[in-house]
Scaffold this active site. Structure first.
Site, PDB file in Angstrom:
ATOM      1  CG  LEU A 274     -60.554 -47.968  41.406  1.00 16.10           C
ATOM      2  CD1 LEU A 274     -60.310 -49.419  41.070  1.00 16.10           C
ATOM      3  CD2 LEU A 274     -61.980 -47.585  41.072  1.00 16.10           C
ATOM      4  NE  ARG A 275     -55.451 -44.740  48.997  1.00 10.90           N
ATOM      5  CZ  ARG A 275     -54.397 -44.418  48.252  1.00 10.90           C
ATOM      6  NH1 ARG A 275     -54.351 -43.224  47.689  1.00 10.90           N
ATOM      7  NH2 ARG A 275     -53.422 -45.268  48.065  1.00 10.90           N
ATOM      8  CB  ALA A 276     -62.548 -41.780  46.293  1.00  6.85           C
TER       9      ALA A 276
END
Length: 666
Positions: A274-276
């Site tokens: 979910l970093r993007a």
């Protein structure tokens, strides 16, 4: 002192310009990694940004640049209640490639703690960069543990020092910018993913732009101050816009529709984690603030995705880096093809059938085969060159054997323990970090004090002098008198990275496609293992009449994979030539980098049909840790690879035993 090159004077580089400005507006985006070849103004642009960063209010005398309006409660120089603020310019701190961990995070002066009883801390570069910018040139050459420290501090906004039972932390919020030249090796994809934005830069391709770059550079070198005045108004306007965007940032609204679009884009592009999503959201908010908008729209989301996504799609560490522009465009289109509720567009045909120009349906007949009966010229008379008496056609060169799938290999290590090595995960070595194996008298500056042995040395010394074990002081009470010569430095044993040099037999005895495919799969697996263990790799092949260095020692494992795929076989077996080339390469690398220990991996069946006996070359490789991987197969085996392993004093390993799964089964 000459003026810095103006930010506004740099020609082109629109994506880099935008990425740097957005991070200046919102440092929580996570920084910028700039990829580009030498001479593309990477460093010039980054250093020019420093003049645009807003001035900051600081607590006078605080080494950690605390904000007087909200000082850090855990600041080592605190507390800062009721202080008068002073204003200074934001700093651009540069981190050299050769910096140590102590220089980056700071260090406790353990010698003063033990000898004077004073808690002393010397701040590092992270403290100096707080509320400013930290610039790392050639970030791909920085040791992995230092990159981890930088990225962790950039993500959490704090730096931690944990040494000898003492914990210390301070604020470290900064704009992180790294530059790199891909020719010098790729960083780990896991590390690249930690940067918020990644930008590819290149030299201008239009003659007019290139001429303008040279014209401005010459004008700057002739009169730096006068050149800076020409662009002062543009730089001042950009600096004011950064301040205004920072003020608007908390007021920008990120609606649910924009969040849904971000999620659909990331799913369509196939990113992990979910970093993007988080980075795109933060970048889109900063972009809206930069554009003086109060609500994030699809334009901001798409602009943020183009900066935050391209480097996050690599599924395999050997996938080529860089953006798949078509895949990104498709992801953006796909995200826009459905409404925020995720319902498909009724005009779309998910099955790909029934529309004009679609492929054949299940009842459609395939087109006639041109190479089948009645299929055109293929069934006609043979070409003149193939007729009896005609000139013989030159047979095409044999196709390279395919590379099979990689598998987990057993760990190959240098049997001896290295004295000093490069940070890595392969062979045991004395290191600055790792398991404490003992202590020794310090050699220069102490890296880590071994407290028990230091106290024991002081106690023995006082006991030998028949003095009291505890010396009494009026103010401090009893204490053990520890002097400089009592200090003992901790000795650590960790893991180091090696130079893994592959010497691969590509002769005719390896030409069977199934056999060579198995060998390539084994070498690919070893290359992957070397990548994961932070090794430098090189590759030498030998066939026909000579040995060829197909890959000079490098950190670019991806290049090794490409050279392996193109490897062809045939001819006689000059095994001695391959070993001689290996000895020559290792001697050159030893002069260039004496701290990196080699590990020689010879992949062969042991046959030699050209040149001298390979055992006569073995003395040139004396002392080099080696492994011989035996590729011989079939019911009748000569065992020549085992003989070679004995001559090289190398570990012998059949190809089938290279797999970690096979080893586990045994």
């Amino acid at each position: 002192m000459s003026s810095a090159y103006p930010f506004s004077a740099v020609v082109g580089l629109a994506d880099l310009r935008q990425a740097l400005l957005l991070n200046a507006v919102s440092p929580v985006i996570g920084g910028v990694l700039v990829r580009g070849e030498k001479g593309t103004a990477k460093s010039t642009m980054v250093r020019a940004l420093a003049a645009l960063l807003p001035d900051i209010a600081v607590v006078p005398g605080c080494r950690f640049a605390c904000d007087p309006s909200s000082p850090d409660p855990s600041c080592p120089d605190g507390p800062h209640a009721g202080v008068t603020a002073s204003v200074r310019q934001s700093r651009l701190v540069e981190l050299p490639v050769g910096a140590t961990e102590d220089r980056v995070v700071g260090t406790l002066d353990v010698q003063r703690i033990l000898t004077e009883g004073t808690k002393a801390y010397e701040p590092g570069l992270l403290a100096a960069a707080h509320r400013g910018a930290l610039y790392v040139d050639e970030v791909n050459l920085l040791p992995d543990h230092l990159v981890d420290l930088l990225l962790d501090a950039a993500a959490m906004g704090r730096a931690f020092v944990e040494r000898d039972g003492v914990s210390l932390r301070h604020a470290a919020r900064f704009l992180l910018v790294g530059t790199m030249n891909p020719e010098e090796g790729e960083p780990r994809p896991q590390l690249v993913d930690r940067f918020g934005l990644v930008v590819e830069v290149g030299a201008p391709t239009e003659p007019g732009d290139r001429a303008e770059v040279v014209r401005r550079r010459l004008a700057y070198e002739a009169d730096p101050e006068g050149f800076a005045v020409r662009f002062a108004d543009e730089d001042a306007a950009t600096a004011e816009r950064i301040v205004a965007a920072r003020a608007r940032l908390p007021k920008v609204t990120l609606p649910d529709a924009a969040l849904d679009r971000i999620a659909r884009i990331c799913l369509a592009y196939g990113v992990d984690g979910l970093r993007a999503d988080i980075v795109i959201a933060r970048t889109a908010v900063a972009l809206a603030a930069w554009r003086d908008r109060s609500v994030v729209t699809d334009d901001e989301v798409d602009g943020a995705a183009r900066l935050a996504l391209p480097h996050r799609r690599r599924r395999d560490p050997f996938d080529p880096p860089g953006a798949d522009q078509q895949a990104l465009d498709d992801a953006l289109d796909q995200a826009g093809a459905s409404d925020p509720d995720g319902d498909p567009d009724p005009d779309d045909d998910p099955d790909g059938a029934g529309g004009p120009g679609s492929g054949p349906g299940p009842d459609d007949s395939p087109p006639p085969d041109d190479n089948g009966p009645g299929g055109g010229d293929a069934a006609a008379a043979p070409d003149a060159e193939d007729r009896p008496g005609g000139p013989k056609a030159t047979p095409p060169p044999p196709a390279a054997a395919p590379v099979g799938s990689a598998y987990k290999t057993r760990t190959l290590t240098a049997r001896s323990r290295g004295r000093y090595g490069h940070s890595g995960r392969r062979s045991p070595a004395y290191a600055a970090r790792g398991r404490v194996a003992g202590s020794r008298a310090p050699r220069g500056r102490i890296g880590a004090v071994h407290l028990p042995d230091t106290v024991l040395a002081a106690a023995r010394d006082q006991s030998a002098r028949k003095g009291p074990l505890l010396t009494h002081s009026v103010n401090k009470g009893p204490f053990l008198a520890i002097q400089q010569h009592h200090l003992r430095e901790a000795v650590h044993i960790g893991r180091e990275a090696n130079l893994v040099l592959f010497v691969v037999d590509a002769s005719g005895s390896m030409a069977a496609r199934a056999r060579m495919a198995a060998v390539k799969s084994a070498v690919l697996s070893l290359l992957r293992d070397a990548y994961q263990r932070r090794d430098t790799v090189g590759m030498i092949t030998f066939r026909d009449a000579e040995a060829t260095t197909v890959l000079r020692p490098t950190a670019s494992h991806e290049v090794g994979v490409r050279r392996l795929a193109d490897l062809r076989t045939g001819g006689r077996t000059p095994l001695a030539a391959g070993l001689t080339a290996a000895a020559r390469t290792l001697a050159g690398e030893r002069r260039r980098d004496p701290l990196r220990r080699p590990l020689l991996v010879v992949v062969t069946d042991g046959r030699h049909t050209r040149g001298p006996d390979p055992r006569t070359v073995a003395p040139a490789l004396a002392g080099v840790p080696s492994v011989v991987v035996d590729c011989e197969s079939g019911p009748v085996r000569l065992g020549m690879a085992r003989t070679l392993a004995g001559a090289l004093d190398a570990e012998y390993l059949p190809l089938a035993a290279l797999s970690a799964a096979t080893l586990k089964a045994v």
